[in-house]
Design a protein around this motif. Structure first.
Motif, short mmCIF file in Angstrom:
data_model
loop_
_atom_site.label_atom_id
_atom_site.label_comp_id
_atom_site.label_asym_id
_atom_site.label_seq_id
_atom_site.Cartn_x
_atom_site.Cartn_y
_atom_site.Cartn_z
N ALA A 58 0.84 -1.20 0.00
CA ALA A 58 0.00 0.00 0.00
C ALA A 58 0.87 1.25 0.00
N LEU A 59 0.36 2.31 -0.61
CA LEU A 59 1.06 3.58 -0.67
C LEU A 59 1.35 4.11 0.74
N ALA A 60 0.39 3.92 1.64
CA ALA A 60 0.53 4.31 3.05
C ALA A 60 0.03 3.17 3.91
N GLY A 61 0.47 3.12 5.15
CA GLY A 61 0.14 2.02 6.04
C GLY A 61 -1.33 1.94 6.40
N LYS A 62 -1.69 0.84 7.01
CA LYS A 62 -3.11 0.58 7.29
C LYS A 62 -3.70 1.55 8.31
N ARG A 63 -2.91 2.05 9.26
CA ARG A 63 -3.45 3.01 10.22
C ARG A 63 -3.76 4.33 9.52
N ALA A 64 -2.88 4.76 8.63
CA ALA A 64 -3.13 6.00 7.89
C ALA A 64 -4.38 5.86 7.02
N ARG A 65 -4.53 4.74 6.37
CA ARG A 65 -5.69 4.54 5.49
C ARG A 65 -6.97 4.33 6.29
N THR A 66 -6.85 3.77 7.49
CA THR A 66 -8.00 3.70 8.40
C THR A 66 -8.45 5.11 8.78
N GLU A 67 -7.49 5.98 9.05
CA GLU A 67 -7.81 7.37 9.38
C GLU A 67 -8.54 8.05 8.23
N MET A 68 -8.12 7.77 7.00
CA MET A 68 -8.81 8.31 5.84
C MET A 68 -10.27 7.86 5.82
N ALA A 69 -10.48 6.55 6.06
CA ALA A 69 -11.84 5.99 6.01
C ALA A 69 -12.73 6.61 7.09
N LEU A 70 -12.21 6.75 8.29
CA LEU A 70 -12.99 7.34 9.38
C LEU A 70 -13.26 8.82 9.11
N SER A 71 -12.29 9.52 8.54
CA SER A 71 -12.48 10.93 8.20
C SER A 71 -13.59 11.10 7.17
N MET A 72 -13.71 10.13 6.27
CA MET A 72 -14.76 10.16 5.25
C MET A 72 -16.14 9.96 5.88
N GLY A 73 -16.20 9.18 6.96
CA GLY A 73 -17.49 8.92 7.60
C GLY A 73 -17.74 7.48 7.96
N ALA A 74 -16.85 6.56 7.56
CA ALA A 74 -17.04 5.15 7.93
C ALA A 74 -17.08 5.03 9.46
N ASP A 75 -17.92 4.14 9.95
CA ASP A 75 -18.11 4.02 11.40
C ASP A 75 -17.21 2.98 12.04
N LEU A 76 -16.91 1.92 11.30
CA LEU A 76 -16.08 0.85 11.83
C LEU A 76 -15.21 0.31 10.71
N VAL A 77 -13.91 0.21 10.95
CA VAL A 77 -12.97 -0.34 9.98
C VAL A 77 -12.34 -1.59 10.58
N ILE A 78 -12.48 -2.71 9.89
CA ILE A 78 -11.87 -3.96 10.34
C ILE A 78 -10.91 -4.45 9.27
N GLU A 79 -9.89 -5.19 9.69
CA GLU A 79 -8.82 -5.58 8.79
C GLU A 79 -9.09 -6.93 8.13
N LEU A 80 -8.92 -6.97 6.83
CA LEU A 80 -8.93 -8.25 6.12
C LEU A 80 -7.56 -8.89 6.32
N PRO A 81 -7.49 -10.05 6.97
CA PRO A 81 -6.19 -10.66 7.23
C PRO A 81 -5.36 -10.84 5.96
N ALA A 82 -4.05 -10.75 6.12
CA ALA A 82 -3.14 -10.90 4.98
C ALA A 82 -3.35 -12.23 4.29
N ALA A 83 -3.79 -13.26 5.03
CA ALA A 83 -4.04 -14.57 4.45
C ALA A 83 -5.06 -14.49 3.32
N TYR A 84 -5.97 -13.50 3.36
CA TYR A 84 -6.99 -13.33 2.34
C TYR A 84 -6.77 -12.09 1.48
N ALA A 85 -6.10 -11.09 2.02
CA ALA A 85 -5.93 -9.82 1.30
C ALA A 85 -5.04 -9.98 0.08
N ILE A 86 -4.05 -10.90 0.14
CA ILE A 86 -3.11 -11.07 -0.97
C ILE A 86 -3.48 -12.35 -1.71
#
Length: 421
Positions: A58-86
């Protein structure tokens, strides 16, 4: 299924599956339309961690991108495990949909697609969920002709569904577009899970996934935005992103945590490629059909240890860039075929890892204590699980590629609580 009761009204929650690499104006449009079409007041986003479905960091880490999502208005961000993300579309979709299903609070799923309709995708999902032997036989036949897996899958699906050559060609064309294919696998995952979640799709507008140039003064694909940042700098991409995304990327860049690309990993990657035996390489996920020998043969011929040059040298009609990038990521992260076998992946994710939440997201978390079918964890220390170990390793590898990595960044999964916004 859990609903929030406010007076006589049911408060609905829509799930979205995202990467936000980075979050741009098109994503904001998708977020707003998803809430509107599902008539939802809350949003749960399943987001990939530091490494993504097409085999890229990713261009930026998952915490930074989580912050983007919450700033947009998302209420809950959960992580897709690497076992499935790749993973290819099938397992990426299955892992993400499994998480939304397991929360017990999500009643709808909305995804973007090139078609913008479920009319063709729904019956096709019903047909291919069984994946009977004729479909598999046709898939193998298409692969034997030298087609890449995505092209072979689209052709086999067309043959399975189409009762005439024209109908078969239409289905093949439909699945020749990446978001239609992902959407098909979301629908198939819902069927496999027997999930009550209602699916919706909205059309991708203006910019398409692979577009290298902006589609207008404010809309560009993530691919195009990353190219602009790489070639012209961060400020040149400002018109295509919300202000908060730009500010977060500015901060991450100032701290030395981005922008991250494949070349940041060339030293550890090439060390593994050079020191692992061909047998060792063959054990890694997506190293197939003798690719380990091709890698060993091409390494000495490269003018310099460049990930881009390696991928270009390895690429053929059969081996797409995405396939090769995922393969190299699995080698980098030491993901073996045994630990991520289809049999193990079929069990689904083993936990719900919370990356961030809003005040309304906190209400969702309270409801999930009663409704969730999986453990809900806030930090890596909350649970021991093989998939979680892969997430921690991925975070350490990602932060280790920063120009001046801090130990706290490498172990943030243990040290940092979820973001609250």
């Amino acid at each position: 299924m859990i609903y929030f009761v406010q007076g006589a009204d049911l408060v609905k929650t829509v799930g979205i599956i995202v990467e936000y690499n980075p979050l741009h104006n098109g994503h904001v449009l998708h977020y707003k339309k998803s809430k509107a079409i599902a008539q939802a007041e809350r949003t749960v986003a399943v987001m990939s961690g530091n490494f993504l479905q097409r085999g890229e960091p990713a261009l930026a880490g998952k915490r930074a991108r989580t912050e983007m999502a919450l700033s947009m208005g998302a209420d809950l961000v959960i992580e897709l495990p690497a076992a499935y993300a790749i993973q290819p579309a099938e397992w990426f979709a299955y892992g993400a949909v499994s998480l939304l299903h397991a929360t017990g609070v999500v009643d709808s799923l909305c995804f973007g697609s090139e078609s913008g309709t479920l009319r063709e995708l729904t019956p096709l999902a019903a047909l291919l969920s069984a994946e009977d032997s004729p479909f598999r036989e046709e898939l193998h036949r298409q692969m034997s002709l030298g087609h890449s897996y995505p092209a072979a899958y689209a052709a086999a699906a067309g043959a399975a569904q189409g009762s005439s050559p024209a109908e078969a060609a239409e289905i093949t064309s439909l699945l020749g577009k990446p978001n239609n294919t992902l959407g098909l696998h979301y629908l198939m995952a819902l069927r496999r899970l027997n999930s009550p979640i209602q699916a919706y799709t909205i059309p991708r507008e203006a910019a398409q996934y692979h577009d290298l140039l902006p589609a207008g003064p404010t809309i560009a694909s993530a691919t195009s935005i990353r190219r602009i940042i790489r070639e012209q700098g961060l400020e040149a991409a400002a018109p295509y992103m919300p202000r908060y995304t730009l500010d977060i990327l500015r901060r991450e860049t100032a701290l030395g945590r981005g922008p991250v690309d494949w070349e940041a990993f060339k030293q550890p990657l090439f060390l593994l490629l050079q020191t692992l035996s061909t047998r060792g390489l063959s054990r890694m996920l997506e190293v197939s059909e003798g690719l380990e020998h091709r890698i060993k043969r091409l390494l000495p011929l490269l003018p310099q240890p460049s990930v881009e040059e390696l991928i270009s040298a390895l690429k053929t009609k059969r081996y797409t860039r995405t396939k090769l990038q995922r393969m190299l990521l699995h080698i980098l992260l030491q993901h073996s075929k045994e630990e991520l076998s289809p049999e193990r992946l079929a069990h689904g994710p083993g936990y719900i890892r919370v990356l961030g939440f809003s005040s309304r997201g906190q209400e969702l978390l309270k409801a999930m204590k009663k409704s969730a079918a999986l453990p809900v964890i806030m930090q890596a220390s909350d649970l021991e699980h093989p998939q979680l170990e892969l997430d921690v390793q991925a975070s350490a590898a990602y932060a280790g590629a920063y120009p001046d990595p801090h130990t706290s960044w490498m172990y943030e999964d243990y040290l940092m609580p979820p973001l609250r916004l």
